[in-house]
Design a protein around this motif. Structure first.
Motif: not given
Lengths: 253, 782
Positions: A98-102, B408-413, B419-422, B697-700
């Motif tokens: 699992l992705v560890s920081n999610l 931090l509570n930045c949601r994954i959208r 960007l949200s993963l970043v 992934l590279r761009r991210q």
């Protein structure tokens, strides 16, 4: 007549290591049918995990064809294979990964978000259903490091099926789990299969193999045994185990 | 001990990227400061040697020889502050010389040849054995070599007071050990004894002539008695007739400052630069150690279980980084040896003196050692967390206490997923990325600062010389009194003609000898920083530097003396200038006249109809030719070359700084990216297995570092908006600039920020190429 979902024809896979060629798959042929829970078994080094990578498109065959919907996976571009992974295939690993920081919930939704044919709301609704189904709803916001192995693997299964894949690959999904968690995970996989989910699972655990509707036995890179079983019923567990054991013994397992 | 060495070796092998990264960063720092420090050292050593050879006094009084009396010198003998004095003679040329037929706007003085004059060889890296000078030959100071016409064999001519023409052939360029710096406008040329004596006779014979083309000057070099410094000496002699009659009074330090003006500015800049880079190195080390502790958490637990004390483990980390820092210092010093040989020689264009090119190895090594000691302290502080690692917990895989420091509570959208993963990556490793953002902030702050410095030291703005089309050489015919009459005469030819004049006279202001300027036209006057322009004959404005020295402010009264007159003046405002390191005052022409000063130093005529230029020159020549000569304004070749050299030096400095900073940024981002890549290898595999492409992934990955760079840039931009002015003011105060004049536009911040962000993105993207090599199979356990 069962419908073939994935087909391997004369598949070869070799590795070069220190100038020496090692042949893992040596002309393997296999058809995977829709709706089956197919288990691949075999001794260590027989090529079962390699078979799983090649059939799932995570690795490319050195020779032969792996046909999915009539298209050879080896000839697909990286982009197309990526698309295939988040739309048609799902994958469950032995070490969960699992992705560890999610959080668990986010681990499930991320592949859903990658699927362009489904809206964010649909993905989130399905993720909620899966959390409920996998029994991890209460810990949805936990990080993987805060969960037990069983909880992590259940989350990994939910992640693998979020996009309702046509075929779910599972590589020793119970390999890192204790007995209780193993049973829970196998029950989930069986339930999914009963719901029509095609599953291809590699295992060396007879208890796991007994859940299969079909077992393929691999040796020296070829399928040498193919056992059809009735749909799993826990009432028949003992007799199934005996049947599988006898079959494996006949193959000198 | 053996086990520690083995661990250090294994550590270095395992963390090669960090090790070599630190070597590279430290070598960049060492290289940067060793060049500056060595240049300062060799320059100061050469100046001290030269001044000792020339017996330069602690106070140098420039006075017309006619004004220098025996009584004045006798008073020096009697003064308890004076240990001794020496008098040197020179001839000041008021007319402009002609070089190979073309008039040059340069100021020349002449001295008599001495046996120890050092004449440069053809390659200007040493001196000729033959320094003889025959009659008709002249040696020019090295700084005049910048003028393209001034070359060996060129013929230089000028008119003497008697009206005869003197012609000299340039025989070579010599090292003017006292006034050789290009920051000093006087050019002392060396003549043979015969020629010099003839010119002296010419001056003496025509001293009553109304047209004074040559003036004999005396330089009185006064040496302070033991225990008396230059300022005390100056104070003690303030009321002496010698000082009151002087045209200029300079301290030994004033001349040293003129030689070192640019190198001192550079040194201050480099000191700030080194501090910023050192801070960046400390943050990098901290990040690197934190990442290493996180990744090696289990190994550290095992080591502790095996009996390694926390102290020993910290020693391993310290030894690894000290080794890298020491290797970087040595590398930086080694590289600086050949590079300094070239760079230090380039300063000769500004100092006019030949210095050694040796690198101050011991001093630089000492500075490196201090930096390493600072780093050691920091490393021990950064490794303190090792003591919190429980062996049992580490071995059983419990690493949450060090793994993620925050969430931090930045949601994954879904949109935008990348960007949200970043943002999630950034927020979950906040401490590490905060350090990186701080590094970026410091780099951007420095880039903004040097951009501002360059804008403020723009040679085109600093060395503007003329306002008019016609240059007037005043040989006694133009004064503050009669400037109006002259202008009226000029308006007979061109009714829109305007006369611009500048008077400069050194006056004693509250005991300090400073040049006081007065301008005829409003538009010539210095721009005010504060207060108002002087309007009455008892008002003046001063530079902030001078106000500080005098301990006075706007509204205060100062006592101004010139020759035998003394008046009270009120300070009405502040201005800034690079002249005389900013120790300058300005008053009205009426104020000057009240103090008995009527001379005009330089003048130009601006025409409304430029087609009348020649007609105007003809009129001036026919009506005022005896005392004013007019010529079409041409910018001095020397000034042009000086401007060119300063521009080249400024540009090469800024480009070097930009390059060093971008290399530094690149090294930092490569180190961080590689660490991140190793740490996130499994996650990358997972994302690939989930169907994310390598390209995405590279761009991210690159986007994450660009986002950190952007955050750092914003911080750096804000910090520079708040504090860059103060830092630059501190640096430029030495050249007389106390307030930033350059306009600060959004581009001032945007360009450096964009450069660093782009650098971060490009190098992160390049390093992320490794993502392609991550195979999903790595996730599968055989």
């Amino acid at each position: 007549m069962k419908k073939t979902i994935l087909s391997a024809k004369e598949v070869y896979k070799s590795f070069a290591h220190n100038g020496r060629q090692t042949h893992i798959l040596t002309g393997m042929n296999a058809d995977i049918y829709e709706g089956d829970l197919t288990v691949i078994m075999g001794a260590s080094g027989s090529g079962k995990s390699t078979t799983l990578y090649v059939l799932s498109g995570m690795d490319r065959a050195t020779g032969g064809l792996v046909l999915y919907n009539g298209e050879d996976l080896a000839k697909m571009s990286e982009k197309k294979l990526s698309a295939l992974r988040h739309s048609d295939f799902g994958f469950v690993f032995q070490q969960m990964h699992l992705v560890s920081n999610l959080s668990l919930y986010e681990n499930i939704t991320v592949p859903g978000y990658l699927n362009k044919s489904r809206s964010a709301a649909e993905t989130e609704k399905r993720a909620e259903e899966l959390l409920e189904k996998m029994g991890i709803k209460d810990i949805r916001d936990h990080l993987p490091s805060q969960c037990s192995g069983g909880e992590q693997q259940r989350c990994a299964i939910a992640r693998a099926v979020i996009n309702e894949p046509k075929l779910l690959f599972a590589d020793e999904p119970t390999g890192a789990l204790n007995r209780k968690n193993t049973t829970e995970v196998l029950d989930l996989l069986t339930d999914l299969n009963r719901g029509g989910q095609s599953i291809l699972m590699v295992t060396h655990d007879i208890r796991a193999a007994c859940r299969a509707s079909r077992i393929l036995y691999i040796e020296d890179g070829r399928i040498i045994g193919d056992l059809d079983l009735a749909m799993y019923d826990e009432k028949d567990e003992k007799s199934r185990e005996a049947q599988v054991n006898a079959w494996l013994t006949s193959l000198e397992w | 001990m053996k086990s520690i060495f083995r661990l250090i070796r294994a550590h270095i092998r395992h963390g090669k990227d960090a090790f070599f990264g630190i070597i590279l960063l430290m070598s960049l720092i060492t290289f940067s400061f060793s060049g500056t420090v060595s240049n300062d050292d060799v320059l100061r050593a050469e100046i001290e040697k030269n001044f000792a050879e020339e017996n330069v006094g602690d106070l140098i009084v420039m006075i017309y020889e006619d004004d220098l009396s025996d009584d004045m010198l006798a008073s020096l003998d009697k003064s308890s502050s004076v240990a001794g004095y020496g008098v040197k003679q020179s001839i000041f040329l008021r007319s402009r010389p002609v070089v190979d037929g073309a008039e040059e706007d340069i100021i020349l003085s002449f001295t008599r040849r001495s046996d120890d004059v050092c004449v440069f060889n053809d390659s200007f890296d040493g001196f000729r054995a033959d320094n003889d000078l025959k009659p008709g030959e002249i040696f020019l100071p090295y700084k005049l070599k910048m003028n393209s016409r001034m070359k060996e064999g060129a013929v230089l001519s000028f008119r003497t007071s008697s009206g005869s023409e003197e012609r000299y052939t340039v025989k070579g360029f010599y090292e003017d050990k006292i006034f050789g710096a290009t920051t000093i406008t006087d050019n002392y040329c060396v003549l043979s004894e015969e020629d010099y004596d003839r010119l002296i006779s010419d001056c003496t014979d025509h001293e009553d002539s109304p047209v004074l083309l040559m003036i004999v000057y005396s330089e009185v070099h006064i040496h302070a008695a033991d225990g008396i410094d230059a300022s005390e000496l100056r104070r003690d002699l303030t009321d002496s007739a010698l000082i009151k009659s002087a045209r200029a009074v300079l301290s030994r330090q004033n001349i040293i400052d003129l030689f070192e003006m640019y190198s001192n500015t550079g040194t201050r800049g480099m000191a700030a630069f080194t501090m910023i880079l050192l801070a960046a190195i400390l943050i990098t080390i901290h990040n690197s150690i934190s990442a290493a502790v996180e990744m090696e958490y289990t190994d550290l637990g095992i080591l502790r279980a095996l009996g390694f004390s926390v102290g020993r483990i910290r020693l391993v980390y310290a030894a690894e980084y000290v080794l890298a820092l020491a290797a970087g210092s040595v590398l930086g010093l080694l590289v600086s040896i050949p590079v300094c040989a070239v760079l230090i020689r380039k300063w000769m264009n500004l100092t006019g003196i030949l210095t050694g090119t040796d690198v101050s190895v011991m001093k630089c090594a000492g500075m490196s050692l201090v930096m390493i000691l600072v780093c050691i302290g920091f490393i021990f502080a950064a490794t303190a967390k090792i003591s919190r690692i429980s062996p049992v917990r580490a071995i059983s895989g419990g690493r949450d206490e060090v793994h993620f420091d925050s969430r931090l509570n930045c949601r994954i959208r879904k949109h935008p997923l990348s960007l949200s993963l970043v943002l999630r990556q950034l927020s979950t490793n906040r401490r590490s990325y905060t350090g990186t953002a701080l590094i970026v902030a410091m780099l951007v702050y420095f880039l903004v600062s040097i951009t501002l410095i360059t804008a403020n030291l723009d040679p085109d703005k600093l060395f503007t010389t003329s306002k008019g089309e016609i240059n007037l050489l005043n040989t006694g015919g133009l004064s503050i009194d009669n400037a109006g009459e002259f202008e009226e005469a000029a308006r007979e030819v061109d009714s829109g003609a305007s006369l611009y004049t500048r008077s400069i006279r050194r006056m004693m202001i509250d005991g300090q000898f400073v040049p006081v300027h007065a301008f005829r036209r409003e538009e010539d006057k210095y721009d005010l920083l504060d207060g108002r322009q002087p309007e009455y004959d008892n008002e003046l404005i001063v530079t902030k530097n001078l106000a500080e020295d005098l301990g006075k402010a706007i509204g205060d009264t100062v006592t101004v003396s010139c020759q035998d007159r003394t008046e009270e003046f009120i300070i009405t405002g502040y201005f800034q200038t690079v002249f005389e390191f900013g120790l300058v005052s300005m008053m009205t022409e009426e104020g000057m006249q009240k103090l008995g000063c009527n001379d005009v130093e330089s003048a130009q005529l601006k025409l409304s109809d430029t087609s009348k230029t020649q007609e105007m020159i003809d009129m001036i020549t026919s009506r005022f030719g005896d005392s004013i000569s007019a010529s079409e304004y041409k910018e001095s070749g020397t000034m042009l070359n000086y401007r060119k050299i300063v521009t080249i030096l400024m540009n090469s400095s800024i480009y070097t700084m930009y390059t060093v900073i971008l290399i530094f940024a690149a090294v930092v981002v490569v180190m961080l990216c590689r660490r991140s890549f190793v740490r996130e290898r499994t996650d990358i595999g997972i994302f690939k297995a989930l169907g994310t492409t390598s390209g995405s992934l590279r761009r991210q990955f690159a986007l994450r570092f660009a986002a950190v760079a952007l955050a750092g840039s914003l911080l750096g931009g804000t910090l520079s908006a708040l504090w860059a002015r103060k830092m630059i003011t501190f640096m430029l105060k030495i050249v007389g600039l106390t307030d930033l004049k350059a306009e600060i536009s959004p581009m001032t911040f945007a360009f450096p920020a964009a450069a660093v962000c782009l650098c971060f993105f490009a190098f992160a993207y390049a390093v992320s190429g490794k993502i392609k090599s991550v195979d999903v199979r790595e996730l599968i356990t055989e």
